[in-house]
Design a protein around this motif. Structure first.
Motif, mmCIF file in Angstrom:
data_model
loop_
_atom_site.group_PDB
_atom_site.id
_atom_site.type_symbol
_atom_site.label_atom_id
_atom_site.label_comp_id
_atom_site.label_asym_id
_atom_site.label_seq_id
_atom_site.Cartn_x
_atom_site.Cartn_y
_atom_site.Cartn_z
ATOM 1 N N VAL A 119 0.865 -1.172 0.000
ATOM 2 C CA VAL A 119 0.000 0.000 0.000
ATOM 3 C C VAL A 119 0.906 1.227 0.000
ATOM 4 N N GLY A 120 0.766 2.070 -1.051
ATOM 5 C CA GLY A 120 1.589 3.271 -1.147
ATOM 6 C C GLY A 120 1.253 4.051 -2.403
ATOM 7 N N TYR A 121 1.982 5.128 -2.629
ATOM 8 C CA TYR A 121 1.780 5.890 -3.862
ATOM 9 C C TYR A 121 2.284 5.108 -5.062
ATOM 10 N N VAL A 122 3.494 4.521 -4.941
ATOM 11 C CA VAL A 122 4.084 3.708 -6.006
ATOM 12 C C VAL A 122 4.464 2.364 -5.407
ATOM 13 N N ASN A 123 3.968 1.302 -6.017
ATOM 14 C CA ASN A 123 4.258 -0.063 -5.580
ATOM 15 C C ASN A 123 4.859 -0.834 -6.739
ATOM 16 N N PHE A 124 5.954 -1.551 -6.481
ATOM 17 C CA PHE A 124 6.621 -2.317 -7.533
ATOM 18 C C PHE A 124 6.959 -3.701 -7.004
ATOM 19 N N ALA A 125 6.593 -4.722 -7.760
ATOM 20 C CA ALA A 125 6.978 -6.100 -7.465
ATOM 21 C C ALA A 125 7.569 -6.690 -8.750
ATOM 22 N N ASP A 129 3.852 -14.198 -6.737
ATOM 23 C CA ASP A 129 3.045 -15.402 -6.877
ATOM 24 C C ASP A 129 1.651 -15.171 -6.298
ATOM 25 N N ARG A 130 1.537 -14.365 -5.260
ATOM 26 C CA ARG A 130 0.257 -13.963 -4.683
ATOM 27 C C ARG A 130 0.445 -12.585 -4.091
ATOM 28 N N GLY A 131 -0.160 -11.601 -4.713
ATOM 29 C CA GLY A 131 0.019 -10.262 -4.187
ATOM 30 C C GLY A 131 -1.064 -9.294 -4.622
ATOM 31 N N VAL A 132 -1.257 -8.277 -3.782
ATOM 32 C CA VAL A 132 -2.201 -7.197 -4.062
ATOM 33 C C VAL A 132 -1.461 -5.885 -3.833
ATOM 34 N N LEU A 136 -1.382 4.732 -6.248
ATOM 35 C CA LEU A 136 -1.552 5.497 -7.492
ATOM 36 C C LEU A 136 -0.974 4.766 -8.697
ATOM 37 N N ILE A 137 0.229 4.199 -8.526
ATOM 38 C CA ILE A 137 0.864 3.426 -9.605
ATOM 39 C C ILE A 137 1.261 2.075 -9.023
ATOM 40 N N ASN A 138 0.807 1.001 -9.653
ATOM 41 C CA ASN A 138 1.060 -0.357 -9.178
ATOM 42 C C ASN A 138 1.645 -1.178 -10.316
ATOM 43 N N ILE A 139 2.846 -1.695 -10.111
ATOM 44 C CA ILE A 139 3.561 -2.411 -11.171
ATOM 45 C C ILE A 139 3.871 -3.827 -10.700
ATOM 46 N N MET A 140 3.456 -4.790 -11.491
ATOM 47 C CA MET A 140 3.825 -6.197 -11.291
ATOM 48 C C MET A 140 4.543 -6.638 -12.557
ATOM 49 N N ASN A 141 5.839 -6.717 -12.460
ATOM 50 C CA ASN A 141 6.695 -6.899 -13.628
ATOM 51 C C ASN A 141 6.508 -8.244 -14.317
ATOM 52 N N ASN A 142 6.137 -9.300 -13.601
ATOM 53 C CA ASN A 142 5.999 -10.598 -14.269
ATOM 54 C C ASN A 142 4.623 -10.819 -14.888
ATOM 55 N N THR A 143 3.693 -9.880 -14.740
ATOM 56 C CA THR A 143 2.444 -9.918 -15.502
ATOM 57 C C THR A 143 2.746 -9.270 -16.847
ATOM 58 N N LYS A 144 2.656 -10.024 -17.929
ATOM 59 C CA LYS A 144 3.126 -9.534 -19.228
ATOM 60 C C LYS A 144 2.016 -8.962 -20.114
ATOM 61 N N GLN A 145 0.782 -9.401 -19.920
ATOM 62 C CA GLN A 145 -0.279 -8.936 -20.812
ATOM 63 C C GLN A 145 -1.438 -8.351 -20.005
ATOM 64 N N VAL A 157 0.869 -2.784 -15.315
ATOM 65 C CA VAL A 157 0.796 -1.501 -14.613
ATOM 66 C C VAL A 157 -0.674 -1.105 -14.494
ATOM 67 N N MET A 158 -1.065 -0.715 -13.286
ATOM 68 C CA MET A 158 -2.445 -0.290 -13.071
ATOM 69 C C MET A 158 -2.500 0.836 -12.052
ATOM 70 N N PRO A 159 -3.413 1.785 -12.249
ATOM 71 C CA PRO A 159 -3.662 2.758 -11.187
ATOM 72 C C PRO A 159 -4.610 2.148 -10.158
ATOM 73 N N PHE A 160 -4.500 2.595 -8.941
ATOM 74 C CA PHE A 160 -5.393 2.278 -7.829
ATOM 75 C C PHE A 160 -5.259 0.861 -7.271
ATOM 76 N N VAL A 161 -5.377 -0.174 -8.093
ATOM 77 C CA VAL A 161 -5.256 -1.536 -7.567
ATOM 78 C C VAL A 161 -4.722 -2.482 -8.652
ATOM 79 N N ASN A 162 -3.906 -3.438 -8.224
ATOM 80 C CA ASN A 162 -3.375 -4.464 -9.116
ATOM 81 C C ASN A 162 -3.196 -5.729 -8.281
ATOM 82 N N TRP A 163 -3.349 -6.897 -8.901
ATOM 83 C CA TRP A 163 -3.151 -8.129 -8.162
ATOM 84 C C TRP A 163 -2.686 -9.239 -9.087
ATOM 85 N N ARG A 164 -2.236 -10.297 -8.431
ATOM 86 C CA ARG A 164 -1.819 -11.512 -9.137
ATOM 87 C C ARG A 164 -1.970 -12.672 -8.156
ATOM 88 N N PHE A 165 -2.722 -13.709 -8.582
ATOM 89 C CA PHE A 165 -2.937 -14.905 -7.745
ATOM 90 C C PHE A 165 -2.627 -16.150 -8.501
#
Length: 165
Positions: A119-125, A129-132, A136-145, A157-165
């Motif tokens: 939880v923050g202004y900019v989040n980078f992973a 494998d399981r994350g939310v 403002l800016i949420n980046i999950m580098n191993n999500t490719k599409q 990359v998504m504003p406000f919320v991003n996840w991967r399960f």
């Protein structure tokens, strides 16, 4: 006699292992502290800038946790760790160079491998494998599409919320 020597040697090694774990750390900087930076702190760390493997509660301006650490790190400016399980809470930044299992809450959060919540202004992973992520800016580098595997993952990359399960 051999048994007695073996028992005495075992006690000597066990005493050495106990000496490497302490319940309290007070640190000005990592090299000016009550205990060396390699001592595992199982309890409370109070730091201006501290850097120890820890299991417990770290309170300071900058908290560093090496190796496999866990607990709660409450940093006025920042927290950094290798593998951390628990909560990293800071005003400016949280950084985990290997795996974070738990919560990061700061303006900027980075985890090499996220297994938890940021939880923050900019989040980078870099990987997750399981994350939310919430910010403002949420980046999950191993999500490719984008939206290819929805609802299990959203986008790189998504504003406000991003996840991967």
């Amino acid at each position: 006699m051999k048994k007695l020597i073996l028992i005495l040697m075992s006690c000597l090694f066990a005493t050495g292992a106990l000496a490497e774990t302490q319940g309290f750390q007070l640190s000005f900087i990592p090299d000016i502290a009550i205990h060396s930076r390699t001592t595992h702190i199982k309890g409370v760390s109070l730091n201006l800038w501290g850097e120890n493997p820890q299991t417990g509660f770290a309170l300071g301006v900058v908290n560093g946790s090496t190796g496999n650490s866990s607990g709660i790190s409450l940093g006025l400016l920042a927290n950094y760790a290798e593998n951390y399980e628990g909560a990293q809470l800071a005003w400016i930044a949280n950084y985990s160079s290997a795996k974070l299992s738990g919560l990061q809450l700061a303006a900027f959060n980075y985890a090499e491998n996220l297994h938890g919540v940021q939880v923050g202004y900019v989040n980078f992973a870099d990987t997750s494998d399981r994350g939310v992520q919430v910010g403002l800016i949420n980046i999950m580098n191993n999500t490719k599409q984008w939206f290819r595997n929805f609802p299990n993952e959203i986008a790189p990359v998504m504003p406000f919320v991003n996840w991967r399960f």
